[in-house]
Write an enzyme that holds these catalytic residues in place. Structure first.
Site: not given
Ligand SMILES: NC(=O)C1=CN([C@@H]2O[C@H](COP(=O)(O)OP(=O)(O)OC[C@H]3O[C@@H](n4cnc5c(N)ncnc54)[C@H](O)[C@@H]3O)[C@@H](O)[C@H]2O)C=CC1
Ligand SMILES: C[C@H](O)[C@@H]1OC(=O)[C@H](O)[C@@H]1O
Length: 253
Positions: A156, A160, A143
Site C-alpha cells: 500500500y 501512496k 497519505s
Molecule cells: N483512512 C485513513 O486513515 C487514510 C486514508 N487514506 C486514503 O484515503 C482514501 C479514501 O479512503 P477512506 O475514506 O479512508 O476509506 P473508505 O474505505 O471509507 O473509502 C474508500 C472509497 O474508495 C472506494 N473504492 C475502493 N475501491 C474502489 C474501486 N476499485 N473503484 C472505485 N472506488 C473504489 C470505496 O468504495 C470507498 O468509497 C484512500 O485512497 C486511502 O488510501 C490516506 C491516508 C489515511
Molecule cells: C488504512 C490505514 O489505517 C491508514 O492508511 C493510511 O494511508 C494511513 O497511513 C493509515 O495507516
C-alpha cells in the site's frame, strides 16, 4: 463559498474521505459528480446530501482499476454537469497483510486501484480540463504513508508514494495549461478502510497517542484542506503535499 458554481468530481465517494470531500464541495457551492465502486446505497446517500444543499449531484458506478472507467466517468460527468473544474482522486484500498506471504493478487489489486486508477483518472480529467482551455485543479488523496512505512502495508505505501509523485510530475506537465496538481497526506482517519485493523484497541490507542492534537482523524477533517487546495485561495500552489495528520508525522519524541 470557495467553489461557487464550480463542477467537482470525486472518486470513491460513497463513503469516508471521498464522501466528506464531495459533500464539503457542495457546501462550498459546487455541483458534484461522484465515482463509486459497489455501494449503491452509500452513493445515493451522498448524492441526496449534495442535493439537500441545493446543488446538483450525480453518481457514476465504476471500478477505477479498469482504465475504461476513467474515460466513462469524465464523459458522463461532463454530460451531466457540463465541465470539470476540480478533480479529486480519492478511491483507494488497503487490505492489511504481512509482507513475507503477501499474495500476488493482493499486491496487484492494490497497485491497480490506488496507483493505476489514479494515473488514468487524473489523465482523463486533465485532458478534459485542457480541452476546456481555462485551467483547473487536481487534488489527490495520498497519505502520510507516502513518507513512512507500515509492517502490514508493504503493498500500500508504495502506491501512496506513487500518487504523491504523480501529483509532482503532473504539476510540471500541466502548469502550462493552468492546471494545479496537489496532494493531501492524511494521517490515520477513522473510516471503513481501517475499521478491522483498529478493532485492535492497543493499536488504536498507540496510533492516537502519537497524535499531538490528541485524537485520530475524522473524514470531515480532510474536507477543508481538499477544498482549500481546489479553490482560488490556493491559486499559486501546485506540486505541493499537505499533511493532514494532527501532527503525527513530526512527532518523533
Ligand atoms: N483512512 C485513513 O486513515 C487514510 C486514508 N487514506 C486514503 O484515503 C482514501 C479514501 O479512503 P477512506 O475514506 O479512508 O476509506 P473508505 O474505505 O471509507 O473509502 C474508500 C472509497 O474508495 C472506494 N473504492 C475502493 N475501491 C474502489 C474501486 N476499485 N473503484 C472505485 N472506488 C473504489 C470505496 O468504495 C470507498 O468509497 C484512500 O485512497 C486511502 O488510501 C490516506 C491516508 C489515511
Ligand atoms: C488504512 C490505514 O489505517 C491508514 O492508511 C493510511 O494511508 C494511513 O497511513 C493509515 O495507516
Amino acid at each position: 463559498m470557495l467553489l461557487e458554481g464550480k463542477t467537482v468530481l470525486v472518486t470513491g465517494a460513497s463513503a469516508g474521505i471521498g464522501r466528506a470531500a464531495a459533500i464539503g464541495a457542495a457546501r462550498h457551492g459546487a455541483n458534484v459528480a461522484i465515482n463509486y465502486h459497489s455501494d449503491d446505497a452509500g452513493a445515493a446517500a451522498c448524492v441526496a446530501e449534495i442535493e439537500a444543499l441545493g446543488r446538483t449531484g450525480v453518481a457514476i458506478k465504476g471500478d477505477v482499476a479498469d482504465p475504461a472507467t476513467a474515460q466513462d466517468f469524465i464523459a458522463r460527468s461532463v454530460e451531466a454537469l457540463g465541465r470539470v473544474d476540480v478533480f479529486v482522486n480519492n478511491a483507494g484500498i488497503c487490505p492489511f497483510h504481512a509482507f513475507l506471504d503477501m499474495p500476488a493478487e493482493t499486491v496487484d489489486r492494490t497497485f491497480r486501484v490506488n496507483l493505476h486508477g489514479a494515473y488514468y483518472m487524473v489523465q482523463a480529467a486533465a485532458n478534459q480540463m485542457v480541452k476546456q482551455g481555462d485551467g483547473g485543479a487536481i487534488v489527490a488523496v495520498s497519505s502520510i504513508s507516502a513518507l513512512v512505512g507500515g509492517e502490514y502495508q508493504t503493498h500500500y505505501t508504495p502506491t501512496k508514494a506513487g500518487v504523491h509523485s504523480l501529483m509532482q510530475s503532473a504539476a510540471i506537465a500541466l502548469g502550462k495549461h493552468g492546471i494545479r496538481c496537489n496532494s493531501v497526506l492524511p494521517g490515520t482517519i477513522l473510516t471503513d478502510i481501517n475499521k478491522d485493523d483498529l478493532a485492535d484497541l492497543d493499536k488504536r490507542e498507540r496510533m492516537a497517542a502519537r497524535v499531538p492534537l490528541g485524537r485520530l482523524g475524522k473524514p470531515d477533517d480532510l474536507a477543508g484542506p481538499i477544498i482549500f487546495l481546489a479553490s482560488d485561495l490556493a491559486r499559486y500552489v501546485t506540486g505541493a503535499a499537505l499533511l493532514v495528520d494532527g501532527g503525527a508525522f513530526v512527532n518523533l519524541q
